[in-house]
Motif scaffolding. Structure first.
Motif, PDB file in Angstrom:
ATOM      1  N   PRO A 133       0.874  -1.085  -0.009  1.00  0.00           N
ATOM      2  CA  PRO A 133      -0.045  -0.127   0.036  1.00  0.00           C
ATOM      3  C   PRO A 133       0.767   1.229   0.108  1.00  0.00           C
ATOM      4  O   PRO A 133       0.411   2.234  -0.041  1.00  0.00           O
ATOM      5  CB  PRO A 133      -0.833  -0.089   1.370  1.00  0.00           C
ATOM      6  N   PHE A 134       2.146   1.070  -0.016  1.00  0.00           N
ATOM      7  CA  PHE A 134       2.927   2.346   0.476  1.00  0.00           C
ATOM      8  C   PHE A 134       4.362   2.236  -0.473  1.00  0.00           C
ATOM      9  O   PHE A 134       5.055   1.217  -0.828  1.00  0.00           O
ATOM     10  CB  PHE A 134       3.658   2.356   1.657  1.00  0.00           C
ATOM     11  N   SER A 135       4.516   3.668  -1.324  1.00  0.00           N
ATOM     12  CA  SER A 135       5.607   3.634  -1.851  1.00  0.00           C
ATOM     13  C   SER A 135       6.061   5.053  -1.737  1.00  0.00           C
ATOM     14  O   SER A 135       5.571   5.823  -2.014  1.00  0.00           O
ATOM     15  CB  SER A 135       5.389   3.425  -3.709  1.00  0.00           C
ATOM     16  N   PRO A 136       7.561   4.883  -1.380  1.00  0.00           N
ATOM     17  CA  PRO A 136       8.114   6.345  -0.958  1.00  0.00           C
ATOM     18  C   PRO A 136       8.303   7.049  -2.232  1.00  0.00           C
ATOM     19  O   PRO A 136       8.659   8.328  -2.159  1.00  0.00           O
ATOM     20  CB  PRO A 136       9.497   6.017  -0.417  1.00  0.00           C
ATOM     21  N   GLU A 137       8.093   6.613  -3.352  1.00  0.00           N
ATOM     22  CA  GLU A 137       8.202   7.314  -4.713  1.00  0.00           C
ATOM     23  C   GLU A 137       6.908   7.830  -5.157  1.00  0.00           C
ATOM     24  O   GLU A 137       6.894   8.649  -5.836  1.00  0.00           O
ATOM     25  CB  GLU A 137       8.640   6.304  -5.726  1.00  0.00           C
TER      26      GLU A 137
END
Ligand code: 1QQ
Length: 377
Positions: free
Chosen positions: A280-284
């Motif tokens: 659910p998470f992408s730092p991009e």
């Protein structure tokens, strides 16, 4: 009274500044004191999960205590469960009975939550999973919550994307048979393969703690699958990926939530290249909230946050919001406000909850490339 003079929503004038008595309270102008327990996999084979969670929580704590000054002060009490069910049960008992926490965040593993969740539920203390992705977590009871996107959403998203793009027809499955999370992920993989009409060529298992996967992988490879589906925690999972490549498997490798930690690049090395996972998470992600979080995290820790840090970070914002809505640091009031949570937009995306308080949200599919995950497209 100075009503109308203050800016924003700060309704309680912080009088002489040090009105708090350490008591849990209140809407009468005193700063509410809330002690929250955290149970994390902070040592042992999955310590990188717990460390990421602790980092995310401590960043959120700094931000929230600053933003909520005069209204709410949160204190976090960390306990290490070492990824063990017994450890999680002991930690939950201690936090509830000795530390008198208003709620608990964690424990890290689904298996730990299955063991310790009932203890908190029985004691009528809210317990909030931030990385429990198995089916059935919320069935433990009314005091059990989570913001972690279930594998039943994440894995099918990854398998569909990989299946279409890489033209998968035949898959082989391997998983850790002594870990609830890995078993659940395997079941989702198998059901999804059947649904997508993929042929399952072979299946194998191992146990957490194993270091040699040659026999299983040799057997799976002989059945010529287009893809290897791995349901495991990062340590064993990364060793499986590495071994599969060493044995000459060149097809697609797809994993579950356990792979969403940078440790996989350390353990699997270049063999991680091409690994497909949903998260659910992408730092991009090009989103202001996400980028502000990534920037603050990097400033504090000198590295990028992973999914475990992000979901931990979001959980404290949910706690803060719910405590402020409750107006006092009370377990029952807090449970009620947590149960009313309908939508929440955090750094790990927009979350809503079904009637069983299961999170519903979107997963993005990512692929390992040169030491980090990038969008799979
Ligand atoms: C679970 C998980 C693990 C990967 C947490 C570390 O998702 O146990 O449910």
């Amino acid at each position: 009274l100075m009503v109308g003079c203050s800016s924003g929503g700060n309704t309680s004038a912080p009088a002489a500044g040090e009105g708090s008595s350490g008591q849990a309270a209140s809407a009468d102008g005193q700063e509410m004191q809330a002690k929250i327990g955290v149970v994390g996999f902070l040592s042992g084979s999955g310590a990188a999960y717990g460390e990421a969670q602790k980092a995310g929580l401590e960043l959120a704590l700094d931000e929230l205590n600053e933003a909520n000054k005069g209204k709410l002060k949160i204190e976090l009490k960390f306990e290490d469960s070492a990824g063990e069910k017994e450890g999680a049960i002991n930690a939950v008992n201690k936090l509830i009975n000795q530390d008198n926490v208003v709620a608990i965040i964690g424990p890290t593993l689904s298996g730990e939550m299955f063991a310790a969740g009932p203890v908190a539920n029985e004691a009528e203390t809210p317990i909030f999973g931030i990385s429990n992705t198995s089916e059935g977590i919320n069935d433990i009871g009314e005091y059990v919550f989570r913001n972690s996107l279930p594998e039943s959403i994440a894995i099918p998203t990854a398998m569909k994307a990989a299946g279409e793009k890489n033209g998968l027809k035949k898959v082989a499955l391997i998983h850790a048979s002594n870990d609830d999370f890995s078993v659940n992920g395997y079941k989702v993989m198998k059901a999804t393969a059947e649904k997508l009409g993929l042929e399952i060529t072979s299946e194998a298992t191992f146990a957490n703690g194993d270091v040699d996967f040659s026999a299983q992988l040799t057997k799976l490879k002989q059945t010529n699958p287009d893809a290897l589906l791995v349901s495991a925690l990062y340590k064993e999972g990364s060793m499986v990926v590495k071994k599969a490549r060493e044995l000459g498997f060149t097809g697609t490798i797809l994993g579950g939530n356990g792979f969403n930690n940078p440790k996989i690049f350390e353990i699997a090395g270049p063999a991680a290249e091409g690994l497909i996972v949903a998260t659910p998470f992408s730092p991009e992600k090009k989103d202001d909230k996400v980028q502000a979080f990534v920037k603050a995290f990097e400033a504090k820790y000198n590295k990028k946050p992973d999914q475990f840090a992000a979901q931990a970070y979001d959980s404290l914002y949910i706690m803060s919001q719910s405590l402020l809505a409750a107006g006092k640091a009370d377990r029952e009031e807090l449970r009620g406000k947590l149960a009313q949570l309908k939508d929440f937009t955090g750094v790990s995306g927009k979350l809503s909850f079904d009637e069983k308080r299961n999170p519903i949200g979107d997963a993005v599919v990512v692929v390992a490339k040169e030491g980090k995950f990038v969008p799979f497209e």
